[in-house]
Design an enzyme around this catalytic site. Structure first.
Site, PDB file in Angstrom:
ATOM      1  N   PHE A 145     -11.135  13.332 -10.992  1.00  0.00           N
ATOM      2  CA  PHE A 145     -11.440  13.567  -9.585  1.00  0.00           C
ATOM      3  C   PHE A 145     -10.307  14.308  -8.887  1.00  0.00           C
ATOM      4  CE2 PHE A 145     -10.935  12.169  -5.191  1.00  0.00           C
ATOM      5  CZ  PHE A 145     -12.193  12.386  -4.646  1.00  0.00           C
ATOM      6  N   ASP A 146      -9.074  13.855  -9.083  1.00  0.00           N
ATOM      7  CA  ASP A 146      -7.909  14.476  -8.433  1.00  0.00           C
ATOM      8  C   ASP A 146      -7.803  15.950  -8.775  1.00  0.00           C
ATOM      9  OD1 ASP A 146      -7.547  11.610  -8.906  1.00  0.00           O
ATOM     10  OD2 ASP A 146      -5.584  11.864  -7.985  1.00  0.00           O
ATOM     11  N   THR A 147      -7.873  16.241 -10.074  1.00  0.00           N
ATOM     12  CA  THR A 147      -7.720  17.623 -10.525  1.00  0.00           C
ATOM     13  C   THR A 147      -8.806  18.508  -9.950  1.00  0.00           C
ATOM     14  OG1 THR A 147      -6.701  16.880 -12.594  1.00  0.00           O
ATOM     15  CG2 THR A 147      -7.587  19.112 -12.554  1.00  0.00           C
TER      16      THR A 147
END
Length: 414
Positions: free
Chosen positions: A199-201
């Site tokens: 999700f972060d990436t």
């Protein structure tokens, strides 16, 4: 839907409204949750000059985590609880951020590996309106990090992969210490498909491609030795995410141009006085194009060598060279079309691939000719020598490819 246009405005909230909402996603953390939230609450009360909220996002825990969270919400002012019936850190963050009314949204891991002194420097540029997202980085020269060699190598390798495969310019994608403006989150979150650790990436890559400003803060980090993250499973999931996101970027499936327009982050136009550029001045965008073209070229060369080595025994030298070069040339053209020159969609795609095939012909002539000369001089050259000759020939072909592709794509595009 909130949209942004022009310069960012500083956050102005009502005195009683939370300016910052810090989300802590948890799964089966009944032991660590209480100390973590109390320590964070004490720090924010003593050192954060704005109203705040702490949201505990329970990720379908099967122990007493939810009970502990409810107890903390009753004990500490400004602590809220959100319960989800399904696991996934990305799912928890997306749900918590979407439901929050705070103009600045953040998250951190429950182990509080990051020194909390970095929290105010993380969110200050978002509150002031200077930046759109902020991330903590463990890979800056001034960061102080305590963690095992295994995790250090995996982290650096992963971020290096992101730079080569997705042209990422941020330094640390997976540090559990990030913040985002709520008006930006409204636009980005519907486009993020991953519900787990990738999700972060995905969020950061979309933000970068949308022209948003990402602020990085060097952090002090002490790794949690009791971390329950499955490194192998997470790494495999991340690789699948890189492949999926890379395909979406190459095919133009993501509405990045619309996103730029909605967020007011379209590229700056050239000023009238710059149109008459002096001869010999560097064209607009050339340094960035060279960096991206080089990254694509490195990836293409590695793929070419792998294919050549894999097929050489079965096909022979020249057929293996032809096949490896043809496959990587098509992928190279598609990647440069999207990543280097910023062209999406199918318009002129056929013409661009024809230009790529012309570059392929030149590359084939250079590599085949080099192989022919080498084998004429030595009947059975050593494999490292053969690969070195091919790398040198590919470098020469790469220079020609950049010139041809830039002439064919860049000027028409601009």
């Amino acid at each position: 839907m909130n949209t942004l246009g022009g310069p960012r405005a500083a956050i102005r909230a009502r005195p009683t409204a939370a300016v910052l909402d810090v989300v802590i996603p948890v799964y089966n953390e009944e032991v660590d949750l209480g100390p973590c939230v109390r320590r964070l609450h004490d720090h924010l009360s003593a050192h954060f000059p704005y109203p705040f909220q702490i949201t505990i996002a329970d990720n379908a825990s099967v122990d007493d985590t939810l009970k502990v969270a409810d107890g903390l919400a009753g004990e500490l002012p400004g602590v809220e609880v959100l319960h989800l019936d399904a696991k996934g850190r990305g799912r928890a963050l997306s749900a918590a951020w979407s439901a929050s009314s705070a103009p600045v949204l953040a998250y951190m891991d429950v182990d509080l590996s990051t020194d909390l002194a970095a929290l105010l420097p993380l969110v200050a540029p978002l509150i002031s309106g200077h930046s759109d997202l902020a991330i903590g980085t463990r890979l800056a020269r001034t960061s102080r990090v305590v963690r095992g060699t295994k995790r250090e190598v995996i982290s650096r390798a992963y971020n290096l992969l992101l730079r080569g495969a997705l042209a990422a310019r941020f330094s640390d994608a997976q540090c559990g210490f990030k913040a985002i403006r709520a008006d930006v989150a409204v636009e980005l979150l519907p486009l993020v498909r991953d519900t787990g650790w990738f999700f972060d990436t995905e969020l950061l890559v979309l933000a970068q491609r949308a022209g948003l400003r990402i602020h990085e803060v060097p952090v002090d980090w002490v790794d949690d030795p009791d971390s329950r993250v499955d490194i192998v499973a997470t790494a495999l999931a991340d690789l699948r995410g890189v492949g999926r996101l890379g395909r979406a970027l190459l095919t133009g499936a993501l509405p990045l141009a619309d996103l730029r327009a909605q967020l007011g982050r379209a590229p700056l136009t050239t000023r009238p006085e710059q149109l008459g550029r002096a001869p010999g001045q560097v064209p607009v965008g050339l340094p960035r194009q060279l960096v991206r073209f080089a990254a694509v070229g490195v990836a293409s060369t590695l793929a070419y060598l792998v294919l050549f080595v894999a097929t050489r025994g079965a096909l022979g030298v020249q057929p293996a060279n032809l096949l490896a070069l043809l496959l990587t040339a098509v992928a190279n053209t598609a990647a440069n079309r999207r990543l280097t020159f910023g062209i999406s969609g199918r318009r002129h795609a056929g013409r661009h691939h024809l230009q790529g095939l012309l570059a392929f012909g030149l590359g084939l002539a250079l590599t085949s000719g080099s192989l022919a000369v080498l084998h004429a001089a030595h009947a059975a050259p050593a494999r490292p020598v053969e690969l070195a000759v091919l790398v040198a020939a590919n470098l020469a072909a790469t220079v020609l490819r950049f010139v041809l592709l830039r002439l064919g794509m860049h000027h028409r595009h601009t």
